[in-house]
Design a protein around this motif. Structure first.
Motif, mmCIF file in Angstrom:
data_model
loop_
_atom_site.group_PDB
_atom_site.id
_atom_site.type_symbol
_atom_site.label_atom_id
_atom_site.label_comp_id
_atom_site.label_asym_id
_atom_site.label_seq_id
_atom_site.Cartn_x
_atom_site.Cartn_y
_atom_site.Cartn_z
ATOM 1 N N GLY A 271 -12.643 -8.021 10.659
ATOM 2 C CA GLY A 271 -11.239 -8.416 9.514
ATOM 3 C C GLY A 271 -11.357 -8.909 8.326
ATOM 4 O O GLY A 271 -13.030 -9.916 8.700
ATOM 5 N N ALA A 272 -10.991 -8.800 7.255
ATOM 6 C CA ALA A 272 -10.764 -9.603 6.501
ATOM 7 C C ALA A 272 -10.994 -10.917 6.595
ATOM 8 O O ALA A 272 -11.411 -11.645 6.426
ATOM 9 N N SER A 273 -9.790 -11.072 6.567
ATOM 10 C CA SER A 273 -9.045 -12.827 7.472
ATOM 11 C C SER A 273 -8.301 -12.298 8.592
ATOM 12 O O SER A 273 -7.357 -11.066 8.714
ATOM 13 N N GLU A 275 -4.947 -13.071 8.710
ATOM 14 C CA GLU A 275 -3.286 -13.333 7.603
ATOM 15 C C GLU A 275 -3.119 -11.831 7.294
ATOM 16 O O GLU A 275 -2.875 -11.294 7.641
ATOM 17 N N ASN A 276 -4.434 -11.817 6.782
ATOM 18 C CA ASN A 276 -4.505 -10.087 6.600
ATOM 19 C C ASN A 276 -5.813 -9.330 6.663
ATOM 20 O O ASN A 276 -7.166 -9.160 6.134
ATOM 21 N N PRO A 277 -5.808 -8.377 7.718
ATOM 22 C CA PRO A 277 -6.907 -8.490 8.015
ATOM 23 C C PRO A 277 -7.281 -6.892 7.983
ATOM 24 O O PRO A 277 -8.147 -6.413 8.435
ATOM 25 N N GLY A 278 -6.762 -6.190 7.378
ATOM 26 C CA GLY A 278 -6.860 -4.845 7.290
ATOM 27 C C GLY A 278 -6.579 -4.207 8.211
ATOM 28 O O GLY A 278 -5.625 -4.374 8.624
ATOM 29 N N LYS A 279 -7.202 -2.908 7.776
ATOM 30 C CA LYS A 279 -7.705 -2.265 9.200
ATOM 31 C C LYS A 279 -9.051 -2.403 10.167
ATOM 32 O O LYS A 279 -9.761 -2.784 9.339
ATOM 33 N N THR A 326 -3.211 -12.855 18.218
ATOM 34 C CA THR A 326 -2.939 -11.554 17.419
ATOM 35 C C THR A 326 -3.697 -10.301 17.277
ATOM 36 O O THR A 326 -4.736 -9.886 17.220
#
Ligand code: ADP
Ligand code: MG
Length: 398
Positions: A271-273, A275-279, A326
């Motif tokens: 994932g990208a991060s 907090e904000n993993p995206g799909k 998470t």
């Protein structure tokens, strides 16, 4: 070395005697000052009630939190004593000190089959220094010493190693005994095949365990962020994954030495991060994008780890496979927990060590499906590393 336990003591040694028992009541307290998760307290009940049943005067002491070497009401054992009273039918009282004449008198005034909870051992600066004078004061509180606090056994403190050197008999409680039996059996005479699964955030905290287990296991499966340090050692792109650059060389050495006995995940959930993993995406391990991080083992890996677990007779697990806190990065960890539960049913010995892994198993509702879930994070790691635990060494040999 086998240690004596409470069940080795004849009833005559217990009836009417003060059994000074070190428990691990280091439980989380809620904002309103009551006990949150009481797993550790319930885990000590078999020992406490066994002693009560045999007419002992049961004196309990423990540390709680990290007071700075002096009394701090925030860390008082009073709420813990109140909670204990709700867990057992035996009478529970609390004494607001853990040493001195008044405390000795309170232990002597205790009835047979009654429980006295003493104040936090860490209210004394000498506790963590294993101060001999404090150990002697503790020793005056009992006729028999019982240690049921496996989670504190890797530290030589006055209430563990110190007092055990002064009181005889000094024996293990049932919880301590269970920990030593399961972990000891796994490392000395495991039913084979014996596999270990290691994960978690860092290689650095677990290198000694890897080194100690490698010659003993038939297979070592690695997940978690730990895997990424090994990937780097294999010259794979790890993107933004958690890697310990100063451990890459060591990881390379371990790979050389372990050969086929060490298995790394072959696919990854990235994932990208957090907090904000995206799909979340599933990629092969040699295709981790430079702008992404590995947050879990991939589904193919989870399945092959599951197959390895299904064919093993002893499975030791320490460290989550991904960022299980998470979702959806909890899938790999859940898959391992589920496979271990199924293996237990088929007769394998399954052991879980480590605070976060134990929490993941509890969250999945699979605690009772494991042969043993260790209550001691740091202590279980040190035991598996082959280190002598001072709190255990100080107990009587069988
Ligand atoms: P234990 O307490 O069971 O011994 P550790 O404390 O070693 O386990 O590691 C647990 C932590 O590792 C968890 O907080 C988890 O989020 C983290 N972790 C696992 N896999 C990854 C990963 N791929 N990236 C970042 N953190 C991870
Ligand atoms: Mg942890």
């Amino acid at each position: 070395m086998q240690k004596k336990s409470v069940s080795d003591l004849p009833e005559s040694v217990l009836r009417g005697r003060r059994t000074l028992t070190r428990v691990d009541f280091n439980v989380p307290l809620t904002d309103d000052g009551s006990v949150g998760d009481d797993t550790r307290m319930r885990a000590a009940l078999p020992t406490i009630e066994y002693l009560c049943q045999r007419g002992a005067r049961v004196v309990l002491f423990s540390h709680l939190g990290r007071p700075q070497g002096g009394p701090d009401p925030k860390y008082s054992m009073a709420p813990v004593a109140r909670h204990l009273a709700s867990l057992t039918k035996y009478p529970v009282s609390f004494h607001a000190e853990s040493s001195g004449d008044a405390t000795v008198a309170a232990t002597k005034a205790l009835g047979e089959g009654a429980i006295l909870v003493l104040e936090n051992t860490r209210f004394h600066a000498g506790e963590e220094k294993n101060d001999p004078a404090l150990a002697a004061q503790f020793a005056a509180l009992g006729d028999v010493y019982v240690n049921d606090a496996f989670g504190s056994a890797h530290r030589a403190h006055a209430s563990t190693a110190g007092v055990a050197a002064l009181l005889r008999p000094a024996v293990a409680g049932f919880l301590m005994q269970k920990e030593l039996d399961y972990l000891g059996q796994a490392v000395t005479q495991p039913k084979r095949p014996f596999i270990a699964i290691l994960g978690g955030a860092k290689v650095s905290g677990k290198i000694d365990v890897i080194e100690a287990l490698l010659p003993k296991v038939d297979g070592l499966l690695i997940g978690g962020a730990m895997a990424c340090t090994f990937y780097r050692a294999m010259d794979l792109e790890t993107g933004k994954s958690l890697v310990e650059p100063d451990r890459v060389e060591l990881a390379r050495e371990l790979l050389d030495r372990a050969q086929f006995r060490l298995t790394l995940p072959h696919d990854a959930v990235v994932g990208a991060s957090l907090e904000n993993p995206g799909k979340p995406r599933v990629v092969h391990r040699d295709a981790i994008p430079p702008d992404m991080a590995m947050f879990d083992i991939g589904p193919d890996t989870a399945e092959s780890f599951g197959r390895a677990i299904a064919t093993a007779k002893t499975i030791l697990w320490n460290g989550p496979m991904g960022v299980f806190e998470t979702p959806p990065f909890d899938k790999g960890t859940r898959a391992v927990a589920t496979a271990m539960a199924a293996a237990t049913k088929k007769g394998a010995v399954t052991i879980v060590g480590g605070g976060d892994s134990a929490a993941a198993v509890a969250e999945a509702g699979l605690e009772s499906e494991m042969s043993h879930v260790s209550t001691g994070g740091g202590a279980s790691l040190e035991f598996l590393e082959g280190k002598v635990l001072p709190g255990v060494a100080a107990l009587d040999d069988r």
